[in-house]
Design a protein around this motif. Structure first.
Motif, PDB file in Angstrom:
ATOM      1  N   ALA A  70     -31.673   3.289  12.120  1.00 55.13           N
ATOM      2  CA  ALA A  70     -31.073   4.024  11.005  1.00 55.13           C
ATOM      3  C   ALA A  70     -31.784   3.769   9.681  1.00 55.13           C
ATOM      4  CB  ALA A  70     -29.595   3.657  10.882  1.00 55.13           C
ATOM      5  N   GLN A  71     -32.483   2.643   9.558  1.00 60.65           N
ATOM      6  CA  GLN A  71     -33.230   2.330   8.337  1.00 60.65           C
ATOM      7  C   GLN A  71     -34.701   2.740   8.463  1.00 60.65           C
ATOM      8  OE1 GLN A  71     -31.038  -0.123   9.783  1.00 60.65           O
ATOM      9  NE2 GLN A  71     -29.545   0.799   8.388  1.00 60.65           N
ATOM     10  N   HIS A  72     -35.013   3.521   9.496  1.00 66.45           N
ATOM     11  CA  HIS A  72     -36.365   4.041   9.755  1.00 66.45           C
ATOM     12  C   HIS A  72     -37.345   2.940  10.156  1.00 66.45           C
ATOM     13  CE1 HIS A  72     -34.866   7.795   8.151  1.00 66.45           C
ATOM     14  NE2 HIS A  72     -34.518   7.187   7.027  1.00 66.45           N
ATOM     15  N   ASN A  73     -36.814   1.814  10.622  1.00 65.61           N
ATOM     16  CA  ASN A  73     -37.673   0.761  11.144  1.00 65.61           C
ATOM     17  C   ASN A  73     -38.055   1.072  12.589  1.00 65.61           C
ATOM     18  OD1 ASN A  73     -37.444  -0.946   8.788  1.00 65.61           O
ATOM     19  ND2 ASN A  73     -35.362  -1.417   9.478  1.00 65.61           N
ATOM     20  N   PRO A  74     -39.324   0.843  12.964  1.00 68.39           N
ATOM     21  CA  PRO A  74     -39.731   1.125  14.348  1.00 68.39           C
ATOM     22  C   PRO A  74     -39.087   0.161  15.333  1.00 68.39           C
ATOM     23  CG  PRO A  74     -41.506   0.063  13.136  1.00 68.39           C
ATOM     24  CD  PRO A  74     -40.446   0.368  12.125  1.00 68.39           C
ATOM     25  N   VAL A  75     -38.780   0.689  16.504  1.00 68.22           N
ATOM     26  CA  VAL A  75     -38.234  -0.094  17.611  1.00 68.22           C
ATOM     27  C   VAL A  75     -39.231  -0.011  18.759  1.00 68.22           C
ATOM     28  CG1 VAL A  75     -36.332  -0.336  19.256  1.00 68.22           C
ATOM     29  CG2 VAL A  75     -35.870   0.411  16.896  1.00 68.22           C
ATOM     30  N   ALA A  76     -39.608  -1.162  19.318  1.00 62.51           N
ATOM     31  CA  ALA A  76     -40.619  -1.194  20.366  1.00 62.51           C
ATOM     32  C   ALA A  76     -40.125  -0.494  21.629  1.00 62.51           C
ATOM     33  CB  ALA A  76     -40.999  -2.635  20.680  1.00 62.51           C
ATOM     34  N   VAL A  77     -40.955   0.378  22.185  1.00 61.45           N
ATOM     35  CA  VAL A  77     -40.608   1.114  23.395  1.00 61.45           C
ATOM     36  C   VAL A  77     -41.903   1.558  24.067  1.00 61.45           C
ATOM     37  CG1 VAL A  77     -40.474   3.332  22.189  1.00 61.45           C
ATOM     38  CG2 VAL A  77     -39.163   3.008  24.288  1.00 61.45           C
ATOM     39  N   THR A  78     -41.895   1.623  25.384  1.00 60.68           N
ATOM     40  CA  THR A  78     -43.034   2.151  26.121  1.00 60.68           C
ATOM     41  C   THR A  78     -42.778   3.613  26.436  1.00 60.68           C
ATOM     42  OG1 THR A  78     -43.545   0.003  27.123  1.00 60.68           O
ATOM     43  CG2 THR A  78     -44.415   1.957  28.228  1.00 60.68           C
ATOM     44  N   ALA A  79     -43.641   4.488  25.935  1.00 60.68           N
ATOM     45  CA  ALA A  79     -43.475   5.927  26.118  1.00 60.68           C
ATOM     46  C   ALA A  79     -44.760   6.536  26.643  1.00 60.68           C
ATOM     47  CB  ALA A  79     -43.072   6.591  24.808  1.00 60.68           C
ATOM     48  N   GLN A  80     -44.626   7.557  27.443  1.00 65.09           N
ATOM     49  CA  GLN A  80     -45.765   8.160  28.125  1.00 65.09           C
ATOM     50  C   GLN A  80     -45.513   9.652  28.322  1.00 65.09           C
ATOM     51  OE1 GLN A  80     -46.636   6.234  31.849  1.00 65.09           O
ATOM     52  NE2 GLN A  80     -47.592   8.052  32.726  1.00 65.09           N
ATOM     53  N   LEU A  81     -46.548  10.468  28.159  1.00 61.81           N
ATOM     54  CA  LEU A  81     -46.443  11.882  28.479  1.00 61.81           C
ATOM     55  C   LEU A  81     -46.554  12.065  29.987  1.00 61.81           C
ATOM     56  CD1 LEU A  81     -48.638  13.462  25.651  1.00 61.81           C
ATOM     57  CD2 LEU A  81     -46.158  13.676  25.911  1.00 61.81           C
ATOM     58  N   VAL A  82     -45.547  12.684  30.570  1.00 62.99           N
ATOM     59  CA  VAL A  82     -45.482  12.888  32.009  1.00 62.99           C
ATOM     60  C   VAL A  82     -45.312  14.380  32.285  1.00 62.99           C
ATOM     61  CG1 VAL A  82     -44.160  12.378  34.117  1.00 62.99           C
ATOM     62  CG2 VAL A  82     -44.472  10.607  32.382  1.00 62.99           C
ATOM     63  N   THR A  83     -46.024  14.890  33.267  1.00 59.13           N
ATOM     64  CA  THR A  83     -45.868  16.292  33.658  1.00 59.13           C
ATOM     65  C   THR A  83     -44.805  16.403  34.735  1.00 59.13           C
ATOM     66  OG1 THR A  83     -48.175  16.779  33.145  1.00 59.13           O
ATOM     67  CG2 THR A  83     -47.021  18.334  34.564  1.00 59.13           C
ATOM     68  N   ILE A  84     -43.748  17.161  34.452  1.00 62.85           N
ATOM     69  CA  ILE A  84     -42.667  17.404  35.413  1.00 62.85           C
ATOM     70  C   ILE A  84     -42.586  18.899  35.654  1.00 62.85           C
ATOM     71  CG2 ILE A  84     -40.182  17.208  35.846  1.00 62.85           C
ATOM     72  CD1 ILE A  84     -40.150  14.725  34.106  1.00 62.85           C
ATOM     73  N   ASP A  85     -42.971  19.330  36.855  1.00 65.06           N
ATOM     74  CA  ASP A  85     -42.977  20.754  37.198  1.00 65.06           C
ATOM     75  C   ASP A  85     -43.707  21.577  36.140  1.00 65.06           C
ATOM     76  OD1 ASP A  85     -41.614  20.424  39.591  1.00 65.06           O
ATOM     77  OD2 ASP A  85     -39.654  20.591  38.632  1.00 65.06           O
TER      78      ASP A  85
ATOM     79  N   THR B 146     -40.418  13.083  20.041  1.00 66.07           N
ATOM     80  CA  THR B 146     -41.292  13.371  21.183  1.00 66.07           C
ATOM     81  C   THR B 146     -42.678  13.821  20.750  1.00 66.07           C
ATOM     82  OG1 THR B 146     -40.599  15.711  21.390  1.00 66.07           O
ATOM     83  CG2 THR B 146     -39.294  14.041  22.567  1.00 66.07           C
ATOM     84  N   ASN B 147     -42.889  13.985  19.463  1.00 68.46           N
ATOM     85  CA  ASN B 147     -44.225  14.337  18.985  1.00 68.46           C
ATOM     86  C   ASN B 147     -45.199  13.174  19.154  1.00 68.46           C
ATOM     87  OD1 ASN B 147     -46.052  16.204  17.455  1.00 68.46           O
ATOM     88  ND2 ASN B 147     -46.007  14.520  15.990  1.00 68.46           N
ATOM     89  N   ASP B 148     -44.718  11.957  18.885  1.00 69.20           N
ATOM     90  CA  ASP B 148     -45.609  10.798  18.967  1.00 69.20           C
ATOM     91  C   ASP B 148     -45.015   9.626  19.753  1.00 69.20           C
ATOM     92  OD1 ASP B 148     -43.662   9.962  17.196  1.00 69.20           O
ATOM     93  OD2 ASP B 148     -44.994   9.806  15.458  1.00 69.20           O
ATOM     94  N   GLY B 149     -43.819   9.804  20.324  1.00 70.52           N
ATOM     95  CA  GLY B 149     -43.242   8.749  21.146  1.00 70.52           C
ATOM     96  C   GLY B 149     -42.709   7.569  20.377  1.00 70.52           C
ATOM     97  N   THR B 150     -42.305   7.767  19.117  1.00 67.71           N
ATOM     98  CA  THR B 150     -41.801   6.653  18.321  1.00 67.71           C
ATOM     99  C   THR B 150     -40.275   6.637  18.303  1.00 67.71           C
ATOM    100  OG1 THR B 150     -41.987   8.006  16.316  1.00 67.71           O
ATOM    101  CG2 THR B 150     -43.810   6.525  16.818  1.00 67.71           C
ATOM    102  N   LEU B 151     -39.737   5.424  18.323  1.00 68.54           N
ATOM    103  CA  LEU B 151     -38.300   5.188  18.247  1.00 68.54           C
ATOM    104  C   LEU B 151     -38.017   4.405  16.975  1.00 68.54           C
ATOM    105  CD1 LEU B 151     -35.490   5.304  19.706  1.00 68.54           C
ATOM    106  CD2 LEU B 151     -36.089   3.081  20.712  1.00 68.54           C
ATOM    107  N   THR B 152     -37.061   4.880  16.153  1.00 70.91           N
ATOM    108  CA  THR B 152     -36.727   4.207  14.904  1.00 70.91           C
ATOM    109  C   THR B 152     -35.225   4.026  14.787  1.00 70.91           C
ATOM    110  OG1 THR B 152     -36.757   6.358  13.771  1.00 70.91           O
ATOM    111  CG2 THR B 152     -38.747   5.019  13.634  1.00 70.91           C
TER     112      THR B 152
END
Length: 387
Positions: A84-99, A76-82
């Motif tokens: 088991a071999q530390h390869n990046p997996v494409a994903v759309t991530a966004q910082l959202v304010t909830i309460d 959650t520091n940078d929104g990256t998904l990897t």
């Protein structure tokens, strides 16, 4: 490919999400076309947010369906998904304010975790999945922010207390409190002046936004050995789906607390150090019209660690379970008193250690966290019960 990360809540064109129609633009280019607006009272375009936790009419396009498999890690520091071999997996991530809480959020149309998929989430801010359709966990699939996971807290204002030091037998640390009281640590040195067990952490008010659980406290030291470290608190997860959240058999979403560590023993000296208290469960927010299946949503506490004795280390407490059962305190290693059990729906408080040990005392159990459910149709297993 790195994750696509958007900072803050970004405004989309009109309401809702968008889709790409290949070759439909001028010159045969792809054209981004907004979905038809929802019918509702929100705004002049008739958009109605499908979530009670965040205004989904302000969110950007999701990036389509997301199918996850294998052992995965999300930061959650940078929104990256990897993988088991530390390869990046494409994903759309966004910082959202909830309460008023900043949450790193995966956006998708539908999210599916295949059978046996394990998604571990770590980082400084809580984690969320927001799906325009459904969120589905297959058999044995787990989303895990337990024991220091995403959004967990390192300290709490009304936190648990460290066990008292004593050469002849130090005391256990108190268990973390959050959704209920943490258990107090056990006393040590039964054949002399007893050491004082650490108090368990206080119960908190129901959180208005996702926040992590409280850690357990460290066990007391003897003259040669350090007390066991307290278990980490659970993190914070938010799941939002417009259609359904489906949990197959033995699947789970967990923000459980970590087990306290057993008292240490070094070299030729007799070990008399206290066990660490178990960590409290964190918070889990769920928002969907239907939450179905036989899987589990859990925010259970971790068990306290066992004190050390003679020439043996104390055993660690168990982390918060993925069921309704309580996590066991550390036992059987040193022969000293066991740590207290962690809280669950069976008993939400962390269990206090009441016995007096000849060596180091056991750590108290961590309490449950909170499960906040916005749904009128829930068949999944919950531990503790929903608020």
């Amino acid at each position: 490919m790195r994750a696509t990360v958007f900072a803050g809540i970004l405004l989309g064109a009109g309401c809702g999400f968008s889709r790409t129609i290949p070759g439909s633009g001028s010159g045969g280019d792809d054209q981004l076309v907004p979905d038809a607006p929802d019918v509702g009272p929100h705004g002049p375009d008739g958009c109605a947010s499908f979530s009670t936790l965040v205004d989904t009419c302000t969110l950007v396009a999701t990036g389509g369906d997301l199918a996850l498999t294998g052992a995965l890690h999300f930061d959650t520091n940078d929104g990256t998904l990897t993988d088991a071999q530390h390869n990046p997996v494409a994903v759309t991530a966004q910082l959202v304010t909830i309460d008023n809480v900043i949450v790193m959020t995966i956006l998708a149309d539908n999210v599916t975790l295949a059978n046996d998929t394990a998604l571990r989430v770590d980082g400084p801010v809580p984690f969320a999945i927001l799906a325009r359709g459904s969120i589905t966990l297959g058999t044995n699939a787990v989303i895990d922010a337990s024991a220091g996971g995403a959004g967990a807290r390192g300290t709490c204002v009304s936190g648990s207390a460290v066990g008292g030091d004593r050469d002849g037998g130090a005391a256990g640390g108190g268990g973390g409190g959050f959704g209920a009281l943490g258990g107090s640590g056990g006393r040590g040195n039964s054949d002399g002046t007893n050491s004082t067990g650490g108090a368990g952490g206080a119960q908190a008010s129901v959180p208005v936004g996702p926040i992590g659980g409280c850690p357990g406290a460290k066990g007391g030291n003897d003259n040669h050995d350090d007390g066991g470290a307290g278990g980490a608190g659970g993190g914070a997860i938010v799941l939002i789906a417009e259609a359904v959240i489906e949990l197959a058999d033995t699947s789970a979403v967990t923000v459980g607390g970590g087990g306290g560590h057993g008292g240490n023993q070094h070299g030729l000296y007799y070990g008399d150090a206290g066990g660490g208290g178990g960590g409290a469960g964190g918070s889990l927010f769920v928002d969907a019209p239907h939450v179905h299946g036989s899987g589990a949503l859990v925010a259970n506490g971790g068990g306290g660690g066992q004190g050390s004795g003679d020439t043996k280390h104390g055993n660690d407490g168990k982390p918060g379970t993925l069921t309704t059962l309580q996590a066991a305190g550390g036992d059987g290693g040193s022969g000293e008193t066991a740590g207290g059990a962690g809280g669950s729906v069976v008993s939400v408080v962390g269990v206090a250690v009441t016995g007096i040990s000849g060596g180091g005392g056991g750590g108290g159990g961590g309490s449950v966290g909170f499960i906040i459910v916005h749904s009128a149709d829930v068949t999944a297993t919950l531990s503790p019960s929903a608020i």
